[in-house]
Design an enzyme around this catalytic site. Structure first.
Site, mmCIF file in Angstrom:
data_model
loop_
_atom_site.group_PDB
_atom_site.id
_atom_site.type_symbol
_atom_site.label_atom_id
_atom_site.label_comp_id
_atom_site.label_asym_id
_atom_site.label_seq_id
_atom_site.Cartn_x
_atom_site.Cartn_y
_atom_site.Cartn_z
ATOM 1 C CB THR A 126 -0.912 0.008 1.243
ATOM 2 O OG1 THR A 126 -1.496 1.300 1.399
ATOM 3 C CG2 THR A 126 -0.133 -0.305 2.525
ATOM 4 C CG ASP A 127 -1.005 5.129 -0.797
ATOM 5 O OD1 ASP A 127 -1.534 4.506 0.140
ATOM 6 O OD2 ASP A 127 -1.569 6.097 -1.367
ATOM 7 C CE1 TYR A 154 -3.497 -2.339 6.113
ATOM 8 C CE2 TYR A 154 -3.115 -0.024 5.658
ATOM 9 C CZ TYR A 154 -3.370 -1.303 5.207
ATOM 10 O OH TYR A 154 -3.485 -1.542 3.855
ATOM 11 C CE LYS A 158 -0.608 -4.400 3.035
ATOM 12 N NZ LYS A 158 -1.087 -5.686 2.439
HETATM 13 P P1 NAD Z 1 -10.489 -6.282 2.847
HETATM 14 O O1 NAD Z 1 -10.372 -6.049 4.308
HETATM 15 O O2 NAD Z 1 -11.742 -5.875 2.129
HETATM 16 O O3 NAD Z 1 -10.257 -7.829 2.523
HETATM 17 C C1 NAD Z 1 -9.292 -8.593 3.168
HETATM 18 C C2 NAD Z 1 -9.619 -10.071 2.939
HETATM 19 O O4 NAD Z 1 -8.573 -10.844 3.551
HETATM 20 C C3 NAD Z 1 -10.939 -10.531 3.565
HETATM 21 O O5 NAD Z 1 -11.649 -11.325 2.660
HETATM 22 C C4 NAD Z 1 -10.494 -11.357 4.767
HETATM 23 O O6 NAD Z 1 -11.401 -12.391 5.121
HETATM 24 C C5 NAD Z 1 -9.159 -11.909 4.288
HETATM 25 N N1 NAD Z 1 -8.254 -12.272 5.393
HETATM 26 C C6 NAD Z 1 -7.960 -11.513 6.484
HETATM 27 N N2 NAD Z 1 -7.115 -12.193 7.300
HETATM 28 C C7 NAD Z 1 -6.857 -13.388 6.684
HETATM 29 C C8 NAD Z 1 -6.045 -14.499 7.015
HETATM 30 N N3 NAD Z 1 -5.330 -14.541 8.152
HETATM 31 N N4 NAD Z 1 -5.999 -15.547 6.154
HETATM 32 C C9 NAD Z 1 -6.730 -15.532 4.996
HETATM 33 N N5 NAD Z 1 -7.533 -14.508 4.654
HETATM 34 C C10 NAD Z 1 -7.595 -13.446 5.485
HETATM 35 O O7 NAD Z 1 -9.215 -5.580 2.217
HETATM 36 P P2 NAD Z 1 -9.045 -4.829 0.803
HETATM 37 O O8 NAD Z 1 -9.421 -3.412 0.949
HETATM 38 O O9 NAD Z 1 -9.649 -5.668 -0.252
HETATM 39 O O10 NAD Z 1 -7.457 -4.875 0.661
HETATM 40 C C11 NAD Z 1 -6.809 -5.979 0.040
HETATM 41 C C12 NAD Z 1 -5.310 -5.769 0.078
HETATM 42 O O11 NAD Z 1 -4.976 -4.567 -0.610
HETATM 43 C C13 NAD Z 1 -4.752 -5.602 1.481
HETATM 44 O O12 NAD Z 1 -3.506 -6.255 1.530
HETATM 45 C C14 NAD Z 1 -4.576 -4.096 1.638
HETATM 46 O O13 NAD Z 1 -3.527 -3.806 2.529
HETATM 47 C C15 NAD Z 1 -4.213 -3.701 0.219
HETATM 48 N N6 NAD Z 1 -4.577 -2.346 -0.199
HETATM 49 C C16 NAD Z 1 -5.832 -1.868 -0.020
HETATM 50 C C17 NAD Z 1 -6.174 -0.600 -0.502
HETATM 51 C C18 NAD Z 1 -7.568 -0.057 -0.343
HETATM 52 O O14 NAD Z 1 -7.793 1.116 -0.648
HETATM 53 N N7 NAD Z 1 -8.538 -0.842 0.094
HETATM 54 C C19 NAD Z 1 -5.205 0.171 -1.156
HETATM 55 C C20 NAD Z 1 -3.896 -0.346 -1.305
HETATM 56 C C21 NAD Z 1 -3.608 -1.602 -0.842
HETATM 57 O O1 DAU Z 2 -3.940 4.294 0.802
HETATM 58 C C1 DAU Z 2 -4.255 2.950 0.792
HETATM 59 C C2 DAU Z 2 -5.026 2.602 2.036
HETATM 60 O O2 DAU Z 2 -6.300 3.219 1.949
HETATM 61 C C3 DAU Z 2 -5.166 1.089 2.233
HETATM 62 O O3 DAU Z 2 -3.888 0.546 2.441
HETATM 63 C C4 DAU Z 2 -6.084 0.764 3.409
HETATM 64 O O4 DAU Z 2 -6.298 -0.630 3.504
HETATM 65 C C5 DAU Z 2 -7.398 1.462 3.195
HETATM 66 O O5 DAU Z 2 -8.270 1.237 4.300
HETATM 67 C C6 DAU Z 2 -7.196 2.972 2.997
HETATM 68 O O6 DAU Z 2 -6.764 3.625 4.212
HETATM 69 P P1 DAU Z 2 -7.369 5.039 4.691
HETATM 70 O O7 DAU Z 2 -7.147 5.180 6.141
HETATM 71 O O8 DAU Z 2 -6.926 6.136 3.805
HETATM 72 O O9 DAU Z 2 -8.929 4.766 4.341
HETATM 73 P P2 DAU Z 2 -10.278 5.052 5.159
HETATM 74 O O10 DAU Z 2 -11.410 4.771 4.215
HETATM 75 O O11 DAU Z 2 -10.314 4.409 6.491
HETATM 76 O O12 DAU Z 2 -10.211 6.623 5.383
HETATM 77 C C7 DAU Z 2 -10.071 7.524 4.287
HETATM 78 C C8 DAU Z 2 -10.004 8.931 4.856
HETATM 79 O O13 DAU Z 2 -11.289 9.265 5.418
HETATM 80 C C9 DAU Z 2 -9.008 9.100 5.993
HETATM 81 O O14 DAU Z 2 -8.404 10.377 5.902
HETATM 82 C C10 DAU Z 2 -9.859 9.007 7.254
HETATM 83 C C11 DAU Z 2 -11.186 9.586 6.816
HETATM 84 N N1 DAU Z 2 -12.394 9.007 7.484
HETATM 85 C C12 DAU Z 2 -12.541 7.675 7.517
HETATM 86 C C13 DAU Z 2 -13.634 7.101 8.132
HETATM 87 C C14 DAU Z 2 -13.797 5.604 8.197
HETATM 88 C C15 DAU Z 2 -13.345 9.868 8.014
HETATM 89 O O15 DAU Z 2 -13.218 11.103 7.969
HETATM 90 N N2 DAU Z 2 -14.435 9.311 8.635
HETATM 91 C C16 DAU Z 2 -14.615 7.961 8.726
HETATM 92 O O16 DAU Z 2 -15.626 7.519 9.336
#
Ligand code: NAD
Ligand code: DAU
Length: 340
Positions: A126-127, A154, A158
């Site tokens: 992740t960034d 977190y 990562k």
């Molecule tokens: P998510 O939380 O929606 O999904 C995570 C999945 O992993 C779930 O299905 C969960 O059941 C599974 N999981 C958790 N622990 C596990 C374990 N011990 N064994 C097997 N499965 C397990 O997450 P997401 O938003 O889809 O993110 C996916 C990946 O991308 C993560 O590695 C996250 O760090 C990375 N990422 C997310 C974002 C974002 O914006 N969501 C951005 C950049 C990178």
């Molecule tokens: O940048 C990549 C990351 O983006 C991933 O690695 C993470 O898995 C993903 O969860 C996400 O992290 P953020 O912390 O940026 O995402 P989140 O949706 O939790 O929050 C986005 C922004 O919104 C952050 O500045 C916090 C704010 N926020 C979030 C929530 C849940 C609020 O203001 N209110 C809220 O209730």
């Protein structure tokens, strides 16, 4: 055929990745390994389960014996690790499970990949490993050379997994790649994250909790663009390399919330400013020049059309998110937001 292990495929990005491959890349036979934590939802994979190119296995990536047996049986050609605890706020409450899954889980997958001769291991990082950028320096971006500098449990977990993956390249000569993507949005996004939280709450005329002053900046990418980038890296990325993924689409949180309200025709009076997140990163902004130059990747969906498609998806798939917010997630919301 390429036998591919996708871990975490019952979550947001992993499931979108599976659908992207099933629809666009017939050369992949996919096994999804997922523990089905609170964030994993087998219903998300209903359509995939109908395909004879897809199989689901429930299990924990940090369970070494289980992982070893699965690799021995399946003889994977490639592995993509999405499985993780992914929510920053939860990591602030309970860091331990983040270390177990994100660090120990990655180590167990790397060891099995090495032992069973996996051709290519891809780590979805992740960034957030870069920490944050100042709000006022708009010309500063994260490049692959930006030093790792994490803020939350977190992002620290990562970063550990990311560096461990690169260590397996340098030490053992394993064929690994790492991607560091900005914030994703789109279908199947769990409603604890900003965009789906705001859509689902606004649809129920509930207050929208914006942290601090709402001026923190995130760089949003439509999830399908992330999926395409990962497939390109898996296919053509150079071993031992890191690729940043992002589409130069920076928005303040308050702008994002206002856009959602406009799309839904809901009033701004729903917005409530609440206590800030501890250690809240100010600004993320990705420079994707390397992946665009080396692999020819560019994002295809701009924010205006991406957010429109996303809001429509939540309107058309109410049951998917209503089942989530009526379950144990209701207790989570009460616990996390009652003292904010
Ligand atoms: P998510 O939380 O929606 O999904 C995570 C999945 O992993 C779930 O299905 C969960 O059941 C599974 N999981 C958790 N622990 C596990 C374990 N011990 N064994 C097997 N499965 C397990 O997450 P997401 O938003 O889809 O993110 C996916 C990946 O991308 C993560 O590695 C996250 O760090 C990375 N990422 C997310 C974002 C974002 O914006 N969501 C951005 C950049 C990178
Ligand atoms: O940048 C990549 C990351 O983006 C991933 O690695 C993470 O898995 C993903 O969860 C996400 O992290 P953020 O912390 O940026 O995402 P989140 O949706 O939790 O929050 C986005 C922004 O919104 C952050 O500045 C916090 C704010 N926020 C979030 C929530 C849940 C609020 O203001 N209110 C809220 O209730």
């Amino acid at each position: 055929m390429i036998k591919l292990l996708v871990t975490g495929g019952a979550g947001f990005i992993g499931s979108n990745f599976i659908y992207y491959l099933l629809e666009n890349k017939p050369e992949y036979d996919i096994v999804c390994l997922d523990k089905l934590t609170y964030a994993g939802n087998l219903k998300t994979l209903d359509e995939a389960l109908k395909s004879d190119r897809f199989r689901f296995v429930r299990g924990d990536i940090a369970d070494r014996e289980f992982v070893d047996a699965l690799f021995k049986e399946e003889k994977f050609d490639k592995v993509v690790n999405f499985a993780a605890e992914s929510h920053v706020d939860r990591s602030i409450e309970s860091p331990e499970v983040f270390l177990r899954t994100n660090v120990m889980g990655t180590a167990s997958l790397l060891d099995a990949s090495r032992k069973y001769g996996v051709e290519r291991y891809h780590q979805v990082s992740t960034d957030e490993v870069y920490g944050d950028l100042p709000l006022e320096a708009k010309d500063l971006f994260f490049t692959e050379e930006t030093p790792i500098h994490t803020s939350s449990p977190y992002s620290a977990s990562k970063a550990s997994a990311d560096l461990l993956t690169l260590a397996y390249f340098r030490t053992y000569g394993m064929n690994v790649t790492v991607s560091r993507c900005s914030n994703n949005y789109g279908p199947y996004h769990f409603p604890e994250k900003l965009i789906p939280l705001m859509i689902s709450r606004a649809l129920n005329d509930e207050s929208l909790p914006v942290y601090g002053n709402g001026l923190n900046v995130r760089d949003w990418l439509y999830v399908e663009d992330h999926c395409k980038a990962i497939e390109m890296i898996l296919d053509k990325g150079r071993a031992g390399e890191v690729y940043n993924i992002g589409g130069h689409n920076e928005r303040t949180n308050i702008e994002v919330v206002r856009t959602i309200l406009r799309q839904l025709g809901k009033p701004e009076s729903l917005i409530t400013y609440v206590k800030d997140r501890a250690g809240h990163d100010l600004r993320y902004a990705i420079d994707p020049a390397k992946i665009s130059r080396e692999l020819g990747w560019t994002p295809e969906t701009d924010f205006d059309s991406g957010i429109k498609k996303t809001v429509e998806w939540y309107l058309n798939n109410r049951k998917w998110w209503e089942d989530i917010i009526s379950g144990e997630y209701a207790d989570y919301y009460e616990k996390m937001y009652s003292n904010k």
